[in-house]
Every structure is written in C-alpha cells, then in structure tokens.
Design an enzyme around this catalytic site. Structure first.
Site, PDB file in Angstrom:
ATOM      1  N   ASN A  87       0.774  -1.209   0.042  1.00  0.00           N
ATOM      2  CA  ASN A  87       0.176   0.089  -0.163  1.00  0.00           C
ATOM      3  C   ASN A  87       0.924   1.154  -0.089  1.00  0.00           C
ATOM      4  OD1 ASN A  87      -2.343  -1.701   0.200  1.00  0.00           O
ATOM      5  ND2 ASN A  87      -2.035  -1.948   2.454  1.00  0.00           N
ATOM      6  N   GLY A  93      -4.281   2.792   1.684  1.00  0.00           N
ATOM      7  CA  GLY A  93      -4.523   1.930   2.802  1.00  0.00           C
ATOM      8  C   GLY A  93      -3.142   1.753   3.690  1.00  0.00           C
ATOM      9  N   GLN A  94      -2.200   2.758   3.308  1.00  0.00           N
ATOM     10  CA  GLN A  94      -1.218   2.324   4.077  1.00  0.00           C
ATOM     11  C   GLN A  94      -1.326   3.063   5.403  1.00  0.00           C
ATOM     12  OE1 GLN A  94       2.515   4.457   2.140  1.00  0.00           O
ATOM     13  NE2 GLN A  94       3.903   3.601   3.875  1.00  0.00           N
ATOM     14  N   HIS A 100       6.705  -1.869   3.277  1.00  0.00           N
ATOM     15  CA  HIS A 100       6.650  -3.345   3.892  1.00  0.00           C
ATOM     16  C   HIS A 100       5.579  -3.878   2.779  1.00  0.00           C
ATOM     17  CE1 HIS A 100       3.366  -0.695   5.655  1.00  0.00           C
ATOM     18  NE2 HIS A 100       2.615  -1.545   5.380  1.00  0.00           N
TER      19      HIS A 100
END
Ligand code: AMP
Length: 114
Positions: A87, A93-94, A100
């Site tokens: 994301n 949506g981060q 990651h």
C-alpha cells in the site's frame, strides 16, 4: 527513524513474531492478520513508502521481493497460492510509514481488491 514502529521492531525494541531475519530485511507476523497467514516483509533501512524509492534502490527492492518469494516457499504457500501487497499512501491503505510487503495466504482472494 526514532519514532518509526517498524524501525523499532527491526531494532528489537518492540516485540514481534519474527519469521525471517536477514542482513537487509526482517519479516514478522501481522498483529491483525487478514488471512490465515499474514506476514510483513520490511527493509531494515528506513524507507517511508514505495514512492520514495530512487533508482539506486533497485537492488534493495529486488532483494526484498526475492526474500518475500522465498519466504512464501519456506512457509509452504506455493501450492495454496499467495498475494503480495504494497500500500502506497493513505488512500491506498498505508497506515505504517515504513515500506512493507504484505504476504497473505490461506484463503481465496478476490479481484478487484477492496
Ligand atoms: P499498511 O496499512 O499497509 O501500512 O500495513 C500496516 C500493517 O501493520 C497492518 O496490517 C497492521 O495490522 C500491521 N501492524 C501494525 N502494528 C503492528 C505490530 N506492532 N506488529 C505487527 N504488525 C503490525
């Protein structure tokens, strides 16, 4: 980064269920799993988000992706299949500002994603 959650996990200051610890990457189980298997793969060096990558980060990102795929294999996900997700940005949506890769497996995944 002093106040980065994932840097603190990489430094051993916050506990996590670690499944891979290599020279340049760490992988640990997600605290709020969205599939029977949900692992996060991070670079040990702080990079806030995908969009911050520069041309000379290509080897680091290649290494991260290669380790994610090997980890999926080692965790027995090849047959069931798996999904890798990154994301980038709040709208996508981060929520943690340290690059990651989500590695998810163990249930069917739909397309388009939510
Ligand atoms: P993202 O929303 O793409 O930035 O993903 C961040 C992920 O980190 C979410 O899936 C969270 O559940 C997960 N997470 C947050 N804090 C922790 C933690 N302390 N240990 C493991 N996973 C975490």
């Amino acid at each position: 980064m002093n106040d980065c959650l994932f840097c603190k996990i990489a430094a051993g200051q916050i506990p996590a269920e670690i499944v891979l610890d290599s020279r340049d990457a760490l992988a640990f189980r997600d605290l709020d799993p969205q599939a029977p298997q949900h692992v996060l793969i991070i670079p040990k060096r702080h990079i806030s988000r995908l969009a911050d990558l520069r041309g000379d980060d290509a080897p680091a990102v290649g290494s991260l992706m290669t380790q994610a795929v090997k980890l999926a294999h080692d965790l027995g996900m090849d047959e069931a299949g798996y999904r890798l997700v990154i994301n980038n940005g709040e709208t996508a949506g981060q929520s943690v500002w340290h690059l990651h890769i989500h590695l998810l497996s163990g249930r069917p995944f739909h397309w388009p994603p939510g």
